[in-house]
Design a protein around this motif. Structure first.
Motif, short mmCIF file in Angstrom:
data_model
loop_
_atom_site.label_atom_id
_atom_site.label_comp_id
_atom_site.label_asym_id
_atom_site.label_seq_id
_atom_site.Cartn_x
_atom_site.Cartn_y
_atom_site.Cartn_z
N ALA A 124 0.70 -1.25 -0.04
CA ALA A 124 0.07 -0.10 -0.03
C ALA A 124 0.96 1.23 0.14
O ALA A 124 0.44 2.28 -0.68
N PHE A 127 2.41 1.51 -3.44
CA PHE A 127 1.36 1.70 -4.65
C PHE A 127 1.03 3.55 -4.32
O PHE A 127 0.88 4.12 -5.27
N GLY A 128 0.99 3.91 -3.07
CA GLY A 128 0.84 5.23 -2.88
C GLY A 128 1.86 6.26 -3.21
O GLY A 128 1.67 7.51 -3.60
N ARG A 132 1.11 8.96 -10.60
CA ARG A 132 -0.30 8.56 -11.55
C ARG A 132 -0.31 9.65 -12.61
O ARG A 132 -1.16 9.22 -13.60
N GLU A 183 -7.91 -1.25 -5.32
CA GLU A 183 -8.17 -0.02 -4.53
C GLU A 183 -7.23 1.11 -5.12
O GLU A 183 -7.48 2.29 -5.21
N HIS A 184 -5.91 0.94 -5.64
CA HIS A 184 -4.93 1.68 -6.09
C HIS A 184 -4.77 1.94 -7.54
O HIS A 184 -4.13 2.74 -8.09
N ILE A 186 -3.91 -0.43 -9.57
CA ILE A 186 -2.81 -1.15 -10.32
C ILE A 186 -2.97 -2.53 -10.78
O ILE A 186 -4.06 -3.44 -10.20
#
Length: 268
Positions: A124, A127-128, A132, A183-184, A186
């Motif tokens: 997490a 990914f954060g 993006r 959620e992310h 990916i």
């Protein structure tokens, strides 16, 4: 329907010369030759070391206007640092010239080592930290250190930036993993590895990323016509959800370009 792009993982392979590449073709023209027969290529040199802006500019210039590169994230991030301190390590990767590809920059692949187990907290955080958009990547690139010289810290236009993750430890069969990736935003890579690594066929983003490493023997064996028909059907179904990127990594016996061009004919 999403767009389907099919190609190979890399293009600099001596065994391809005189077999896929015509006899006498200059090595500097190999990407040019391949890019007229496939619709995308996965750059894998970026996994082993930071490339230079001049290389990315050269590769972009050698390919058609509508060509797209996927890019393999650096092993310093995934294998040496094992995703830790990614807020710092990602800056050098994005400053190395990635954004010089401009509109030809496609998804970025993060291949995790086989020894890295599923850790939702670590993932997490990683990914954060992933940018993006190309503008966010350019801003992150300004934080590079002295190891990147020259650096490329600008983008010609603000565009979305996609990321995919390929997992290789059995613990990623955890049902929470696809939810975390979803959620992310990916993409979880669909990896066919002759049974060596997990094969997860879940759609977790607005695109699907597929890596075909070999039907029966990793990096070596090709795909039968029937096998390619099966993959073509899967690819078409995924394209109903979004774009699909497929890369053949069975390069050892010149199977990758053969299989890629065959699959392109089947999904056209």
């Amino acid at each position: 329907m999403g767009q389907i792009r099919v190609g190979t993982s890399g293009w600099v392979y001596p065994p391809w010369r005189g077999v896929f590449y015509p006899e006498g073709l200059a090595q500097k023209r190999e990407l040019e030759h391949l890019s007229r027969q496939v619709t995308s290529v996965e750059i894998n040199g970026s996994f082993y070391s930071l490339q230079r802006p001049s290389s990315y500019l050269k590769w972009a210039a050698q390919t058609p206007d509508d060509f797209v590169f996927s890019l393999k994230g650096g092993r310093f991030v995934t294998h040496l640092k094992r995703l830790r301190d990614s807020g710092d390590t990602l800056a050098n990767f994005f400053a190395s010239g990635v954004l010089a590809l401009g509109p030809k920059l496609g998804p970025i692949l993060w291949q995790l080592p086989p020894t890295l187990q599923y850790d939702p907290v670590l993932l997490a955080e990683f990914f954060g930290n992933l940018p993006r958009t190309t503008s966010a990547a350019a801003e992150l690139a300004t934080r590079h250190d002295e190891r990147v010289d020259p650096a490329w810290t600008t983008t010609d236009e603000d565009r979305p930036l996609r990321h995919a993750v390929e997992v290789r430890h059995p613990s990623f069969a955890d049902p929470g993993f696809p939810d975390l990736a979803r959620e992310h935003g990916i993409a979880v890579v669909v990896a066919d590895s002759a049974g060596k690594y997990p094969r997860l066929e879940v759609v977790t983003a607005d695109f699907t990323y597929v890596r075909l490493h070999g039907a029966d023997e990793l990096y070596v064996s090709g795909y039968t016509d029937e096998g390619l028909d099966e993959w073509a059907a899967k690819v078409r179904s995924w394209a109903e959800v979004g774009d699909v990127f497929v890369y053949f990594d069975n390069d050892a016996k010149v199977m990758a370009p053969r299989d890629a061009t065959a699959l392109i004919r089947k999904v056209e």
